[in-house]
Scaffold this active site. Sequence first.
Site, PDB file in Angstrom:
ATOM      1  N   CYS A   1       0.834  -1.208   0.000  1.00 43.27           N
ATOM      2  CA  CYS A   1       0.000   0.000   0.000  1.00 43.27           C
ATOM      3  C   CYS A   1       0.866   1.254   0.000  1.00 43.27           C
ATOM      4  CB  CYS A   1      -0.933  -0.011   1.215  1.00 43.27           C
ATOM      5  SG  CYS A   1      -2.023   1.426   1.261  1.00 43.27           S
TER       6      CYS A   1
ATOM      7  N   CYS B   1      -0.588   4.151   1.952  1.00 41.86           N
ATOM      8  CA  CYS B   1      -0.394   4.050   3.408  1.00 41.86           C
ATOM      9  C   CYS B   1       1.048   4.361   3.796  1.00 41.86           C
ATOM     10  CB  CYS B   1      -0.682   2.633   3.929  1.00 41.86           C
ATOM     11  SG  CYS B   1      -2.103   1.812   3.237  1.00 41.86           S
ATOM     12  N   ASP B   2       1.987   3.809   3.075  1.00 46.18           N
ATOM     13  CA  ASP B   2       3.373   3.785   3.557  1.00 46.18           C
ATOM     14  C   ASP B   2       4.361   4.644   2.763  1.00 46.18           C
ATOM     15  OD1 ASP B   2       2.544   1.920   5.430  1.00 46.18           O
ATOM     16  OD2 ASP B   2       2.995   0.212   4.142  1.00 46.18           O
TER      17      ASP B   2
END
Length: 350
Positions: free
Chosen positions: A168, A171-172
Amino acid sequence: MAEKVTIIGSGPAGWTAAIYAARAELKPLVYEGAETEENRLKGTLPLGQLSLTTEVENFPGFPAGDMTAYLDSSIAEEKRRYMGAHHKRGVSGPELMELMRQQAVNFGARVVTDDIVAVDLSRRPFTVRTLSGTAFQTESIILATGARANYLGLPSEERFKNRGVSACAVCDGALPRFRNRPVVVVGGGDSAMEEANFLTKFASVVYIVHRRDSFRASRIMADRALNNHKIQVKWNSTIDEVLGDDKSGVTGVRIRSTTNPDEVEELEATGYFCAIGHTPNTEFLAGQVKTNEKGYIVWTTGQRTYTSVEGVFAAGDVADDYFRQAITAAGTGCMAALDCERWLAAQGIE
Ligand code: NAP
């Protein structure tokens, strides 16, 4: 007596549904999943995909800051120990999930750490069976079992998860370890294009490693990636191994040509993003709820979380192959609880 509402799943959709259902005095029963080795390997442990991430910077309400005192005062001590030290960067995925879980518990949600392995939706109340061998009946069900990211299945991917290996980028991607360093994205679909383009905001170069000589992605998404000067495509290539060490996490990948299998190349990278699709967690439904061609549960009425089975509602990633965000999952969890509450009231069950 049958349960009023059983919520299956323990990500943002499940906990939000539980908070709303509990506040509506429906006394929801939440099956959060079992802590088995099989679930660990599949990526389906309790608390879902967010429990596999680090900082969550895009969930509204949690700007960067030191959460220590707040977490100490809101979460049970034994859970705080398991969460480990906090690094003052705002909330992490596991913390956010523990906070949501605690909020649901505070309002009276009952939580069982077990899997649902089978359901009989052919008549109401529905019958539900658990991994530990119990069975019970429930008037309604909210399905919030999420989806799991597909990985290639390499042991080296497993070894460096959360230490450079991710599925992701949203997300990261902004984490310090990826800034101004090369990273690798695997896949040739829209997700891979989107992840690669997104990562160019942070990384010095983004390699897309794709097993064929053309992308599956839509033309516009593929062109955007191909025209981005920070993206380099490694066509006809597969990942042999994610390289790294215990101290640094991911340091690179070894790729192998699909046209000439003797040809290998090592790419230096601090990140490896797998974007080869997701699998919704629906196996236990055994085809009783309508799904789309990719296996995701279908909402049968616009703007409602109704499924093809009356009394069964779906929320979060198990019914969403498109947005897949914590906040959208939480939003549909709220919708499912409200839909469920109104449906139960219409049945005279309050
Ligand atoms: P996808 O379209 O199924 O693409 C998966 C990609 O991964 C394919 O290129 C496939 O290669 C590759 N792949 C699969 N298994 C592999 C393996 N074992 N080894 C190496 N490569 C492998 O999945 P997705 O990109 O996640 O997209 C899912 C859906 O969401 C699509 O409908 C997509 O359009 C949509 N989506 C839309 C947007 C947007 O419009 N903004 C963004 C993201 C996703 P092959 O091509 O060789 O099969």
